[in-house]
Each structure stands twice: as C-alpha cells, then as structure tokens.
Write a protein that holds these residues in place. Sequence first.
Motif, PDB file in Angstrom:
ATOM      1  N   ARG A   3      -6.300 -51.315  -4.085  1.00  0.00           N
ATOM      2  CA  ARG A   3      -6.129 -50.077  -4.842  1.00  0.00           C
ATOM      3  C   ARG A   3      -5.260 -49.102  -4.055  1.00  0.00           C
ATOM      4  NH1 ARG A   3      -8.734 -45.034  -5.744  1.00  0.00           N
ATOM      5  NH2 ARG A   3      -9.060 -44.549  -7.951  1.00  0.00           N
ATOM      6  N   TRP A   4      -4.265 -48.528  -4.715  1.00  0.00           N
ATOM      7  CA  TRP A   4      -3.439 -47.468  -4.121  1.00  0.00           C
ATOM      8  C   TRP A   4      -3.507 -46.257  -5.035  1.00  0.00           C
ATOM      9  CZ3 TRP A   4       0.924 -44.846  -5.970  1.00  0.00           C
ATOM     10  CH2 TRP A   4       1.590 -44.037  -5.037  1.00  0.00           C
ATOM     11  N   ASP A   5      -3.817 -45.086  -4.441  1.00  0.00           N
ATOM     12  CA  ASP A   5      -4.037 -43.871  -5.218  1.00  0.00           C
ATOM     13  C   ASP A   5      -3.313 -42.714  -4.548  1.00  0.00           C
ATOM     14  OD1 ASP A   5      -5.024 -41.992  -6.969  1.00  0.00           O
ATOM     15  OD2 ASP A   5      -6.965 -41.809  -5.973  1.00  0.00           O
ATOM     16  N   LYS A   6      -2.561 -41.949  -5.327  1.00  0.00           N
ATOM     17  CA  LYS A   6      -1.866 -40.768  -4.819  1.00  0.00           C
ATOM     18  C   LYS A   6      -2.253 -39.589  -5.695  1.00  0.00           C
ATOM     19  CE  LYS A   6       2.758 -38.964  -3.697  1.00  0.00           C
ATOM     20  NZ  LYS A   6       2.499 -38.753  -2.249  1.00  0.00           N
ATOM     21  N   ASP A   7      -2.993 -38.649  -5.104  1.00  0.00           N
ATOM     22  CA  ASP A   7      -3.476 -37.473  -5.828  1.00  0.00           C
ATOM     23  C   ASP A   7      -2.972 -36.232  -5.101  1.00  0.00           C
ATOM     24  OD1 ASP A   7      -4.783 -35.438  -7.084  1.00  0.00           O
ATOM     25  OD2 ASP A   7      -6.790 -36.268  -6.870  1.00  0.00           O
ATOM     26  N   ARG A   8      -2.156 -35.468  -5.775  1.00  0.00           N
ATOM     27  CA  ARG A   8      -1.491 -34.322  -5.151  1.00  0.00           C
ATOM     28  C   ARG A   8      -2.453 -33.251  -4.667  1.00  0.00           C
ATOM     29  NH1 ARG A   8       3.244 -30.814  -8.205  1.00  0.00           N
ATOM     30  NH2 ARG A   8       3.371 -29.096  -6.708  1.00  0.00           N
ATOM     31  N   PHE A   9      -3.636 -33.151  -5.291  1.00  0.00           N
ATOM     32  CA  PHE A   9      -4.558 -32.066  -4.975  1.00  0.00           C
ATOM     33  C   PHE A   9      -5.828 -32.538  -4.263  1.00  0.00           C
ATOM     34  CE2 PHE A   9      -1.899 -30.637  -8.440  1.00  0.00           C
ATOM     35  CZ  PHE A   9      -1.543 -29.354  -8.027  1.00  0.00           C
ATOM     36  N   SER A  10      -5.810 -33.741  -3.719  1.00  0.00           N
ATOM     37  CA  SER A  10      -6.992 -34.288  -3.057  1.00  0.00           C
ATOM     38  C   SER A  10      -7.030 -34.008  -1.561  1.00  0.00           C
ATOM     39  CB  SER A  10      -7.052 -35.807  -3.272  1.00  0.00           C
ATOM     40  OG  SER A  10      -5.959 -36.435  -2.616  1.00  0.00           O
ATOM     41  N   GLY A  11      -5.923 -33.512  -0.985  1.00  0.00           N
ATOM     42  CA  GLY A  11      -5.819 -33.352   0.457  1.00  0.00           C
ATOM     43  C   GLY A  11      -5.214 -34.564   1.140  1.00  0.00           C
ATOM     44  N   TYR A  12      -5.117 -35.683   0.393  1.00  0.00           N
ATOM     45  CA  TYR A  12      -4.481 -36.893   0.902  1.00  0.00           C
ATOM     46  C   TYR A  12      -3.080 -37.020   0.315  1.00  0.00           C
ATOM     47  CZ  TYR A  12      -9.309 -38.281   1.984  1.00  0.00           C
ATOM     48  OH  TYR A  12     -10.601 -38.331   2.447  1.00  0.00           O
ATOM     49  N   ASP A  13      -2.166 -37.549   1.110  1.00  0.00           N
ATOM     50  CA  ASP A  13      -0.880 -37.929   0.549  1.00  0.00           C
ATOM     51  C   ASP A  13      -1.045 -39.201  -0.281  1.00  0.00           C
ATOM     52  OD1 ASP A  13       2.144 -37.667   0.471  1.00  0.00           O
ATOM     53  OD2 ASP A  13       1.918 -39.696   1.286  1.00  0.00           O
ATOM     54  N   SER A  14      -1.852 -40.151   0.231  1.00  0.00           N
ATOM     55  CA  SER A  14      -2.194 -41.359  -0.511  1.00  0.00           C
ATOM     56  C   SER A  14      -3.380 -42.039   0.159  1.00  0.00           C
ATOM     57  CB  SER A  14      -1.008 -42.332  -0.585  1.00  0.00           C
ATOM     58  OG  SER A  14      -0.704 -42.842   0.701  1.00  0.00           O
ATOM     59  N   GLN A  15      -4.047 -42.921  -0.592  1.00  0.00           N
ATOM     60  CA  GLN A  15      -5.142 -43.737  -0.070  1.00  0.00           C
ATOM     61  C   GLN A  15      -4.948 -45.170  -0.553  1.00  0.00           C
ATOM     62  OE1 GLN A  15      -8.444 -41.067  -1.604  1.00  0.00           O
ATOM     63  NE2 GLN A  15      -9.248 -41.454   0.450  1.00  0.00           N
ATOM     64  N   SER A  16      -5.073 -46.125   0.379  1.00  0.00           N
ATOM     65  CA  SER A  16      -4.938 -47.544   0.053  1.00  0.00           C
ATOM     66  C   SER A  16      -6.223 -48.253   0.462  1.00  0.00           C
ATOM     67  CB  SER A  16      -3.747 -48.162   0.784  1.00  0.00           C
ATOM     68  OG  SER A  16      -2.548 -47.475   0.471  1.00  0.00           O
ATOM     69  N   THR A  17      -6.840 -48.975  -0.473  1.00  0.00           N
ATOM     70  CA  THR A  17      -8.145 -49.587  -0.236  1.00  0.00           C
ATOM     71  C   THR A  17      -8.104 -51.086  -0.496  1.00  0.00           C
ATOM     72  OG1 THR A  17      -9.242 -47.546  -0.941  1.00  0.00           O
ATOM     73  CG2 THR A  17     -10.588 -49.537  -0.863  1.00  0.00           C
ATOM     74  N   LEU A  18      -8.716 -51.859   0.408  1.00  0.00           N
ATOM     75  CA  LEU A  18      -8.958 -53.285   0.220  1.00  0.00           C
ATOM     76  C   LEU A  18     -10.456 -53.526   0.358  1.00  0.00           C
ATOM     77  CD1 LEU A  18      -6.118 -54.923   2.363  1.00  0.00           C
ATOM     78  CD2 LEU A  18      -6.280 -54.926  -0.139  1.00  0.00           C
ATOM     79  N   ALA A  19     -11.052 -54.265  -0.573  1.00  0.00           N
ATOM     80  CA  ALA A  19     -12.487 -54.550  -0.513  1.00  0.00           C
ATOM     81  C   ALA A  19     -12.750 -55.905  -1.170  1.00  0.00           C
ATOM     82  CB  ALA A  19     -13.297 -53.457  -1.207  1.00  0.00           C
ATOM     83  N   GLY A  20     -13.853 -56.503  -0.816  1.00  0.00           N
ATOM     84  CA  GLY A  20     -14.249 -57.776  -1.406  1.00  0.00           C
ATOM     85  C   GLY A  20     -15.717 -58.027  -1.125  1.00  0.00           C
ATOM     86  N   GLY A  21     -16.314 -58.935  -1.905  1.00  0.00           N
ATOM     87  CA  GLY A  21     -17.720 -59.222  -1.674  1.00  0.00           C
ATOM     88  C   GLY A  21     -18.371 -59.987  -2.804  1.00  0.00           C
ATOM     89  N   TYR A  22     -19.640 -59.697  -3.014  1.00  0.00           N
ATOM     90  CA  TYR A  22     -20.502 -60.433  -3.946  1.00  0.00           C
ATOM     91  C   TYR A  22     -20.819 -59.589  -5.168  1.00  0.00           C
ATOM     92  CZ  TYR A  22     -24.934 -62.178  -5.848  1.00  0.00           C
ATOM     93  OH  TYR A  22     -25.927 -62.605  -6.686  1.00  0.00           O
ATOM     94  N   GLY A  23     -20.839 -60.239  -6.332  1.00  0.00           N
ATOM     95  CA  GLY A  23     -21.214 -59.567  -7.571  1.00  0.00           C
ATOM     96  C   GLY A  23     -22.294 -60.335  -8.304  1.00  0.00           C
ATOM     97  N   ARG A  24     -23.074 -59.619  -9.088  1.00  0.00           N
ATOM     98  CA  ARG A  24     -24.161 -60.205  -9.860  1.00  0.00           C
ATOM     99  C   ARG A  24     -24.070 -59.736 -11.303  1.00  0.00           C
ATOM    100  NH1 ARG A  24     -28.090 -64.300 -10.037  1.00  0.00           N
ATOM    101  NH2 ARG A  24     -29.915 -63.562 -11.192  1.00  0.00           N
ATOM    102  N   GLN A  25     -23.994 -60.676 -12.248  1.00  0.00           N
ATOM    103  CA  GLN A  25     -23.971 -60.371 -13.668  1.00  0.00           C
ATOM    104  C   GLN A  25     -25.417 -60.312 -14.156  1.00  0.00           C
ATOM    105  OE1 GLN A  25     -20.731 -60.205 -15.232  1.00  0.00           O
ATOM    106  NE2 GLN A  25     -21.831 -59.117 -16.839  1.00  0.00           N
TER     107      GLN A  25
END
Length: 246
Positions: free
Chosen positions: A112-134
């Motif tokens: 995920r890459w997110d750029k929000d002008r009013f968040s205090g961040y120039d941008s945030q890049s996230t990598l995640a993975g794991g287990y899910g349950r339906q």
Amino acid sequence: MAASLGIAGLTCAGMAQAQLEDFEVMDNPAQAEKPFEGTAELGYNKISGNSNSESLRAGVDMTWFRQAWSYSFKAATKSASDNDETSAEEYLVAGRTRYNLSTYNYLFGLARWDKDRFSGYDSQSTLAGGYGRQLLIGPPQSLAVEIGPGVRHDEYEDGGHDDVGLLYAGLDYDWQFSETSKFSQSLAAEASDENIIGRSETALTVAMNDALALKVSYEVEFNDSPPPGASSQTDTATGVSLVYNM
C-alpha cells in the motif's frame, strides 16, 4: 442562495478531512463466479453562492481469481476545496493477494502506498502479510478477519523518514440483505512503537441495474500520535457516489 451542480448526478459530501477508502480483507476466491471483477467509482459536488466549495472522489478496484488465488489492484484519489483553498488531497495505490489453504483458512499479502497532504506525512508505504480466517461464507453474510506482521516506510513533510515494524489486523463484513442492496463494514489497524493507525469504512450499496449502483459511505481514519504537521488525529468523510461494475 447556494446552488449545487453535479456531474452525471454524482455527489460527495463531508470531504473537508477526507481519507481514502482502505484496502482491507481480500475477496474470497472460493466465492468467485467469474475470473474477473472490477468497479469504477466517481463522486463530485460543487456548491457556490454564500460559500464556495467542491469535492471529488474517484477510484478503480479490480480483482482477478485463479483457483485458490485472488489478486487485487486499487487506485483512488480524493480532494476538496473551500473558498478556493484546498482542504483535502489524498492519493492511494494498493495491491493485495490471497491464497486459500482450506475453506476457512488463507494467507494474504498487502502492499500500500498513500500520500495525504494534510496527514503530516509526505507519503507512507506499507508491506504486510499473514494469516486470515473466513468466519462466515455468504451470501447473505460474509465475515473475514486477518492478522500478520508488516513494515512501513514513513516520509515526513520536513524531509525526515522512518522505517517501522508493525502488527496489521483487518476485518471485513458484508451483508447482502436484498437482491439489490448490500451493507459492508471494513476495519483495519496498524500498531507499531511509533503509533496506532486505525481505519474504518461503513457503506451501503444499492444496485440500480446490472452495471450501475449508488454507494453511500462513511470513513474514519485515526492516528493516536500523528506528526506535528497533521491537521488532526481523526479524519472523517461522508460520501455518495456512483459505482460502475465492469
């Protein structure tokens, strides 16, 4: 008197501190009826007269299914202005994958890459993975939860940056309570030593025909320890938009 003008009958309200719809729990490949599903969303609102404001939201969400696998791509943007001054501006690009281990268990990956002008961040890049349950397999009701480790790269407005490890958790609930209407609720959280970021979207989607639907949504994003340049800890957005089913 304030006059309101729309594009193609689309409206989007409450965008002063808008956050993009988050990319939460992945579509279940076991429920796929075709190899591809996609939607495009657009909402626009303009008010002039005693006050002048306009807001725009647009996005595309595409998912491919292949046996036990599903892959999704999402791109979206939101903006708002008040008396010709920008009050919200955000861009999102994200991708996800899911692999079903069994009927109720799966593995997931998220970028995920997110750029929000009013968040205090120039941008945030996230990598995640794991287990899910339906937990529930619909229709009419579907419920999935997932959890796993991740890492996030934060670029600050002042030019600094941080790399933080995090624990990611997500939840997605859908209720198809009629042939044409669906309620959905998604939640996500990123917990790290730096802060806790939580996101929520509550939406009601009503199909008008096979190709078009009307969506009403309420979104919340919370950061318990935002950078100094952030406008607030909590941002909300209420939107009404037209959705086209590809």
